[in-house]
Design a protein around this motif. Structure first.
Motif, PDB file in Angstrom:
ATOM      1  N   LYS A  74      -2.345  19.069   8.765  1.00  0.00           N
ATOM      2  CA  LYS A  74      -1.681  17.766   8.608  1.00  0.00           C
ATOM      3  C   LYS A  74      -2.556  16.644   9.149  1.00  0.00           C
ATOM      4  N   GLU A  75      -3.119  16.838  10.319  1.00  0.00           N
ATOM      5  CA  GLU A  75      -3.976  15.819  10.909  1.00  0.00           C
ATOM      6  C   GLU A  75      -5.193  15.559  10.026  1.00  0.00           C
ATOM      7  N   LEU A  76      -5.791  16.620   9.512  1.00  0.00           N
ATOM      8  CA  LEU A  76      -6.959  16.473   8.653  1.00  0.00           C
ATOM      9  C   LEU A  76      -6.590  15.777   7.340  1.00  0.00           C
ATOM     10  N   VAL A  77      -5.438  16.085   6.780  1.00  0.00           N
ATOM     11  CA  VAL A  77      -4.989  15.412   5.557  1.00  0.00           C
ATOM     12  C   VAL A  77      -4.832  13.913   5.812  1.00  0.00           C
ATOM     13  N   CYS A  78      -4.180  13.561   6.896  1.00  0.00           N
ATOM     14  CA  CYS A  78      -3.969  12.140   7.216  1.00  0.00           C
ATOM     15  C   CYS A  78      -5.288  11.400   7.373  1.00  0.00           C
ATOM     16  N   VAL A  79      -6.234  12.005   8.064  1.00  0.00           N
ATOM     17  CA  VAL A  79      -7.538  11.373   8.265  1.00  0.00           C
ATOM     18  C   VAL A  79      -8.310  11.320   6.948  1.00  0.00           C
ATOM     19  N   THR A  80      -8.213  12.365   6.142  1.00  0.00           N
ATOM     20  CA  THR A  80      -8.890  12.379   4.845  1.00  0.00           C
ATOM     21  C   THR A  80      -8.332  11.279   3.938  1.00  0.00           C
ATOM     22  N   LEU A  81      -7.027  11.073   3.988  1.00  0.00           N
ATOM     23  CA  LEU A  81      -6.423   9.965   3.238  1.00  0.00           C
ATOM     24  C   LEU A  81      -6.966   8.626   3.733  1.00  0.00           C
ATOM     25  N   LEU A  82      -7.073   8.481   5.040  1.00  0.00           N
ATOM     26  CA  LEU A  82      -7.593   7.238   5.603  1.00  0.00           C
ATOM     27  C   LEU A  82      -9.036   7.014   5.157  1.00  0.00           C
ATOM     28  N   PHE A 100      -1.224   4.532  -0.693  1.00  0.00           N
ATOM     29  CA  PHE A 100      -1.610   5.369   0.440  1.00  0.00           C
ATOM     30  C   PHE A 100      -0.474   5.512   1.455  1.00  0.00           C
ATOM     31  N   LYS A 101       0.299   4.484   1.640  1.00  0.00           N
ATOM     32  CA  LYS A 101       1.471   4.592   2.517  1.00  0.00           C
ATOM     33  C   LYS A 101       2.417   5.659   1.972  1.00  0.00           C
ATOM     34  N   GLU A 102       2.586   5.670   0.670  1.00  0.00           N
ATOM     35  CA  GLU A 102       3.405   6.705   0.022  1.00  0.00           C
ATOM     36  C   GLU A 102       2.789   8.089   0.234  1.00  0.00           C
ATOM     37  N   CYS A 103       1.468   8.180   0.147  1.00  0.00           N
ATOM     38  CA  CYS A 103       0.789   9.470   0.376  1.00  0.00           C
ATOM     39  C   CYS A 103       1.066   9.987   1.786  1.00  0.00           C
ATOM     40  N   TRP A 104       0.936   9.097   2.790  1.00  0.00           N
ATOM     41  CA  TRP A 104       1.212   9.541   4.154  1.00  0.00           C
ATOM     42  C   TRP A 104       2.668   9.951   4.310  1.00  0.00           C
ATOM     43  N   GLY A 105       3.565   9.264   3.647  1.00  0.00           N
ATOM     44  CA  GLY A 105       4.976   9.662   3.669  1.00  0.00           C
ATOM     45  C   GLY A 105       5.175  11.036   3.059  1.00  0.00           C
ATOM     46  N   ARG A 106       4.441  11.307   2.005  1.00  0.00           N
ATOM     47  CA  ARG A 106       4.544  12.628   1.360  1.00  0.00           C
ATOM     48  C   ARG A 106       3.997  13.727   2.275  1.00  0.00           C
ATOM     49  N   THR A 107       2.979  13.424   3.073  1.00  0.00           N
ATOM     50  CA  THR A 107       2.487  14.447   3.999  1.00  0.00           C
ATOM     51  C   THR A 107       3.559  14.802   5.025  1.00  0.00           C
ATOM     52  N   ASP A 108       4.402  13.804   5.376  1.00  0.00           N
ATOM     53  CA  ASP A 108       5.496  14.088   6.308  1.00  0.00           C
ATOM     54  C   ASP A 108       6.541  15.000   5.679  1.00  0.00           C
ATOM     55  N   GLN A 109       6.624  15.008   4.369  1.00  0.00           N
ATOM     56  CA  GLN A 109       7.521  15.941   3.687  1.00  0.00           C
ATOM     57  C   GLN A 109       6.898  17.324   3.584  1.00  0.00           C
ATOM     58  N   LEU A 110       5.577  17.366   3.436  1.00  0.00           N
ATOM     59  CA  LEU A 110       4.879  18.642   3.307  1.00  0.00           C
ATOM     60  C   LEU A 110       4.742  19.366   4.644  1.00  0.00           C
ATOM     61  N   ASN A 112       5.978  19.020   8.878  1.00  0.00           N
ATOM     62  CA  ASN A 112       6.845  18.311   9.826  1.00  0.00           C
ATOM     63  C   ASN A 112       6.074  17.560  10.903  1.00  0.00           C
ATOM     64  N   GLU A 113       5.121  18.199  11.498  1.00  0.00           N
ATOM     65  CA  GLU A 113       4.414  17.626  12.647  1.00  0.00           C
ATOM     66  C   GLU A 113       2.914  17.722  12.464  1.00  0.00           C
ATOM     67  N   PRO A 114       2.182  16.864  13.078  1.00  0.00           N
ATOM     68  CA  PRO A 114       2.600  15.627  13.725  1.00  0.00           C
ATOM     69  C   PRO A 114       2.963  14.585  12.664  1.00  0.00           C
ATOM     70  N   LYS A 115       3.657  13.575  13.042  1.00  0.00           N
ATOM     71  CA  LYS A 115       4.033  12.521  12.111  1.00  0.00           C
ATOM     72  C   LYS A 115       2.765  11.775  11.680  1.00  0.00           C
ATOM     73  N   SER A 116       2.670  11.479  10.404  1.00  0.00           N
ATOM     74  CA  SER A 116       1.462  10.820   9.892  1.00  0.00           C
ATOM     75  C   SER A 116       1.218   9.491  10.599  1.00  0.00           C
ATOM     76  N   GLU A 117       2.279   8.781  10.908  1.00  0.00           N
ATOM     77  CA  GLU A 117       2.147   7.499  11.606  1.00  0.00           C
ATOM     78  C   GLU A 117       1.466   7.680  12.965  1.00  0.00           C
ATOM     79  N   ASP A 118       1.796   8.776  13.659  1.00  0.00           N
ATOM     80  CA  ASP A 118       1.176   9.049  14.956  1.00  0.00           C
ATOM     81  C   ASP A 118      -0.319   9.355  14.809  1.00  0.00           C
ATOM     82  N   VAL A 119      -0.655  10.140  13.792  1.00  0.00           N
ATOM     83  CA  VAL A 119      -2.064  10.476  13.566  1.00  0.00           C
ATOM     84  C   VAL A 119      -2.854   9.220  13.235  1.00  0.00           C
TER      85      VAL A 119
END
Length: 190
Positions: A74-82, A100-110, A112-119
């Protein structure tokens, strides 16, 4: 080093333009789900490769729980999106930021933790090489790679830096391909 994780590309970097803006909110959500899912599959392969790279001669891989691996993915996905967003010239356009905001929201569905906003909040002040290096060190710590940390940090940092063309082509594909093709891609990549 990056050969162990497949990154099929034409070898060219691609920039999105406003021509790629999804035509509806529903299309944006579907395409964001695809992009987040496809990057999650890629990042899962990266994490498995990462662990194998750090222990190549160890037939008993380190005992990294599925929960910890999930957090690392999850952390790597969030950073890769960034990184994918940072690499685009259109990154300040409202439509692309919303995508991209929608993408990070979708990672939170895929995951649970950590929250994309936190990463994202911990790394938004970083760009390029610094973002890749900090992420690699964080992942090494999270995965408990111990004495292999230095080598592992270099490995993941290089892999992130070298996957720029892959990210750009996947972004173009996610924004421009017919939705049926996106579904076929996920089915074949899983």
């Amino acid at each position: 080093m990056t050969g162990s994780v497949e990154q099929k590309t034409s070898g060219q970097f691609h920039q999105v333009s406003s021509d790629f803006q999804p035509e509806s909110d529903e299309s944006r959500r579907d395409r964001a789900l695809f992009f987040a899912t496809a990057l999650s599959i890629f990042c899962a392969k990266v994490i498995r490769s990462f662990i194998s790279h750090c222990h190549p001669n160890d037939t008993s891989q380190p005992d990294v729980s599925e929960v910890v691996q999930g957090h690392a993915i999850k952390e790597l996905v969030c950073v890769t999106l960034l990184l994918a967003l940072y690499e685009q010239q259109e990154r300040e356009s409202d439509w692309l930021k919303l995508f991209f905001k929608e993408c990070w929201g979708r990672t939170d569905q895929l995951f649970n933790e950590p929250k994309s906003e936190d990463v994202i909040s911990t790394v938004t002040s970083l760009e390029g090489d610094d973002l890749c290096q900090i992420t690699s060190m964080t992942l090494c710590h999270k995965l408990g790679l111990g004495s292999t940390v230095e080598d592992a940090s270099i490995y993941i940092s290089q892999l992130l830096a070298n996957s720029m063309r892959f990210r750009s082509e996947l972004l173009i594909f996610s924004l421009g391909a017919p939705l049926e093709e996106l579904d076929e891609y996920i089915a074949s990549a899983s």
